[in-house]
Structure formats: structure tokens, C-alpha cells
Design a protein around this motif. Structure first.
Motif, PDB file in Angstrom:
ATOM      1  N   HIS A 142      41.649  80.196 147.840  1.00  0.00           N
ATOM      2  CA  HIS A 142      40.539  79.493 147.191  1.00  0.00           C
ATOM      3  C   HIS A 142      39.206  80.178 147.475  1.00  0.00           C
ATOM      4  N   GLN A 147      38.691  83.472 145.651  1.00  0.00           N
ATOM      5  CA  GLN A 147      38.436  83.279 144.223  1.00  0.00           C
ATOM      6  C   GLN A 147      36.984  82.864 143.982  1.00  0.00           C
ATOM      7  N   ASP A 180      42.949  72.900 139.572  1.00  0.00           N
ATOM      8  CA  ASP A 180      44.160  73.669 139.282  1.00  0.00           C
ATOM      9  C   ASP A 180      44.780  73.244 137.953  1.00  0.00           C
ATOM     10  N   GLU A 181      45.501  74.160 137.342  1.00  0.00           N
ATOM     11  CA  GLU A 181      46.137  73.899 136.059  1.00  0.00           C
ATOM     12  C   GLU A 181      47.061  72.684 136.144  1.00  0.00           C
ATOM     13  N   ASP A 233      37.688  74.258 135.370  1.00  0.00           N
ATOM     14  CA  ASP A 233      39.063  74.721 135.440  1.00  0.00           C
ATOM     15  C   ASP A 233      39.134  76.017 136.247  1.00  0.00           C
ATOM     16  N   ARG A 234      40.078  76.072 137.196  1.00  0.00           N
ATOM     17  CA  ARG A 234      40.153  77.240 138.080  1.00  0.00           C
ATOM     18  C   ARG A 234      40.418  78.526 137.306  1.00  0.00           C
ATOM     19  N   ALA A 235      41.354  78.486 136.374  1.00  0.00           N
ATOM     20  CA  ALA A 235      41.681  79.693 135.607  1.00  0.00           C
ATOM     21  C   ALA A 235      40.475  80.175 134.809  1.00  0.00           C
ATOM     22  N   ALA A 236      39.728  79.219 134.220  1.00  0.00           N
ATOM     23  CA  ALA A 236      38.544  79.588 133.450  1.00  0.00           C
ATOM     24  C   ALA A 236      37.478  80.189 134.359  1.00  0.00           C
ATOM     25  N   ILE A 290      37.980  81.825 137.143  1.00  0.00           N
ATOM     26  CA  ILE A 290      38.406  83.160 137.561  1.00  0.00           C
ATOM     27  C   ILE A 290      38.176  84.167 136.439  1.00  0.00           C
ATOM     28  N   GLU A 291      38.480  83.758 135.214  1.00  0.00           N
ATOM     29  CA  GLU A 291      38.311  84.651 134.071  1.00  0.00           C
ATOM     30  C   GLU A 291      36.842  84.900 133.758  1.00  0.00           C
TER      31      GLU A 291
END
Length: 261
Positions: free
Chosen positions: A30, A33, A95-96, A114-117, A119-120
Motif C-alpha cells: 500500500h 503504491q 480495492d477492486e 479506486d486503487r487501480a485508477a 495507480i494508473e
């Protein structure tokens, strides 16, 4: 007309100026990231800690937390914030597949991304951090400003852009025969006679809109219906609101505090 420099104004004095510190709380995955997401932002410094307990001795210069959702075992972050043990804003990386619970949604100083967003596109997280910290600082500034206005010797009211009284100190309320908490939400126009409202709208407010302070005599209308001559100083912040500073003319100074509805 004189420059608008006297009336107190609740403006945004660049409260986000300078670096802010975000504390990433959680496991190594975490925190790495979070560090990667804000790496390109020279306005945000990131510190890390595996749990809030580990960070408690060094919270004096922390502006917000960046936590994980669902909460990781042992961080204690959400519990401490929602219970009021720690009074700092929190941005969560979700998380997703996780659904943010009602308890988190209802807390005024919790936001999430959103974690993925994140990170991207690290700017998503950076924007949430900056926005939440700025809003928090502005809230603190407003509270301190209102406290100072309440203690001021002048009778002062702050009017929102929609024309309703947002705040009035005790001195201002007494001038018009109201209790201290009775004016919030009331249109300022109800506090003056029709002629004075017309004068304020046609002469005073355009002057303030041009960046000046207006001073002149008006006729106030107290809650009892009695009218009273007053001197008005009018200023305003850039958001379209108004700041009224009102004092009775000499013949009425003693009557203002004795007239009640």
C-alpha cells in the motif's frame, strides 16, 4: 468611496500554499503504491507507517492520512478517525470489488478513490489529497475568523451570495432586536426599509462589486418593526457575498441594545 480593506472578509488566502504531508498507513504494498502515485507532485510529501499507533508520536505536521479500504488488520486508522480519536482527513484507496460502507460515506473528512485508477493515474489521488486538505484548512480558517468576528466590538454580519445572512455576531443581532442565532438564513433586505434596500442595491452593492468599500446612512428595521437610523459600512469577498458593519447613529446608540421583539 475607499478601498475595501476594513471589513472582515472570509476569503481563501491560498491555504494550500507550500508543501503538505500525507501519511500513508498500511503494509508495504500500500505505502509503495501511494508513494509512486504522488511521486511527481512537489506539493505533497509522503511519509509511511504500518499503523496509526506507529505514527502517533509524529502527527504534528501531518495534513492527512492515505489509508486502505477494506481496512488492513492492525492499522486502526478508520476506527480512530470515525470515533474522533484523531482529527485529520483521510483519503482511502479502495480495492477492486470493495463497497465503501455507510459509516465511511457519512464521515465529512473521508474521501476515496479506486486503487487501480490511482495507480494508473496518480493525479486522481493527488487531486483528492489536495482538495480534502484545502477544504479542511478553509474550514479551520473560517472557524477562527468567525470566532474573531464574534469577539469584535463592531456589529458585523456576513451575507452569502444568495442574499441570506450566513453569520451575524451578537452585536449585530442586538442592533436589530434579534437573538444571536435568529438571523442565519434571513434575507438581509428584511433588516432595512424599502428605501434603504433600494439605495444599497443601486449604490452600495455596485460599489462593493467594483472592489471598494461603501459607507453611508440607512434606516434599519428591527424585529419589532421599529425603524432606526444606522450607519452602514459595506464590503465583500470575491465570491459575491457581502460584509455588513452596522452602528446606530449617535441619537440611537443606547436604544439598540434595549429594543427587543
Amino acid at each position: 468611496m475607499t478601498p475595501a480593506t476594513v471589513a472582515p472578509v472570509l476569503e481563501d488566502p491560498s491555504p494550500i500554499a507550500g508543501e503538505l504531508t500525507a501519511l500513508a498507513v498500511g503494509d508495504r504494498r500500500h505505502t509503495e503504491q501511494v508513494e509512486a502515485a504522488v511521486d511527481d507532485d512537489d506539493q505533497i510529501a509522503v511519509r509511511t507507517a504500518p499503523s496509526v499507533a506507529d505514527a502517533l508520536p509524529e502527527l504534528d505536521d501531518v495534513d492527512c492520512f492515505v489509508g486502505a479500504y477494506p481496512p488492513e488488520n492492525g492499522t486502526g486508522l478508520l476506527e480512530r478517525v470515525t470515533e474522533g480519536t484523531i482529527d485529520l482527513p483521510v483519503v482511502l484507496l479502495v480495492d477492486e470489488g470493495a463497497t465503501v460502507g455507510d459509516g465511511v460515506r457519512s464521515h465529512g473528512w473521508l474521501d476515496w478513490v479506486d486503487r487501480a485508477a490511482a495507480i494508473e493515474d496518480g493525479e486522481r489521488l493527488r487531486r483528492r489529497i489536495r482538495s480534502l486538505v484545502k477544504r479542511r484548512r478553509l474550514t479551520g480558517l473560517t472557524q477562527r475568523s468567525l470566532a474573531g468576528i464574534e469577539l469584535a466590538g463592531d456589529a458585523i454580519a456576513i451575507v452569502a451570495p444568495d442574499g441570506t445572512v450566513q453569520f451575524a455576531n451578537r452585536g449585530f443581532a442586538m442592533q436589530f432586536g434579534y437573538g444571536r442565532d435568529d438571523l442565519a438564513g434571513r434575507p438581509w433586505r428584511t433588516l432595512f426599509t424599502d428605501d434603504s434596500v433600494d439605495r444599497l442595491e443601486t449604490a452600495a452593492i455596485p460599489t462593493v462589486a467594483d472592489g471598494w468599500r461603501w459607507t453611508g446612512s440607512c434606516t434599519g428595521r428591527r424585529k419589532s418593526g421599529k425603524t432606526v437610523p444606522v450607519r452602514v459600512r459595506l464590503g465583500g469577498p470575491e465570491n459575491g457575498g457581502l460584509v455588513f458593519v452596522v452602528e446606530p447613529l449617535d441619537a440611537e446608540r443606547g436604544a439598540a441594545t434595549n429594543d427587543s421583539a
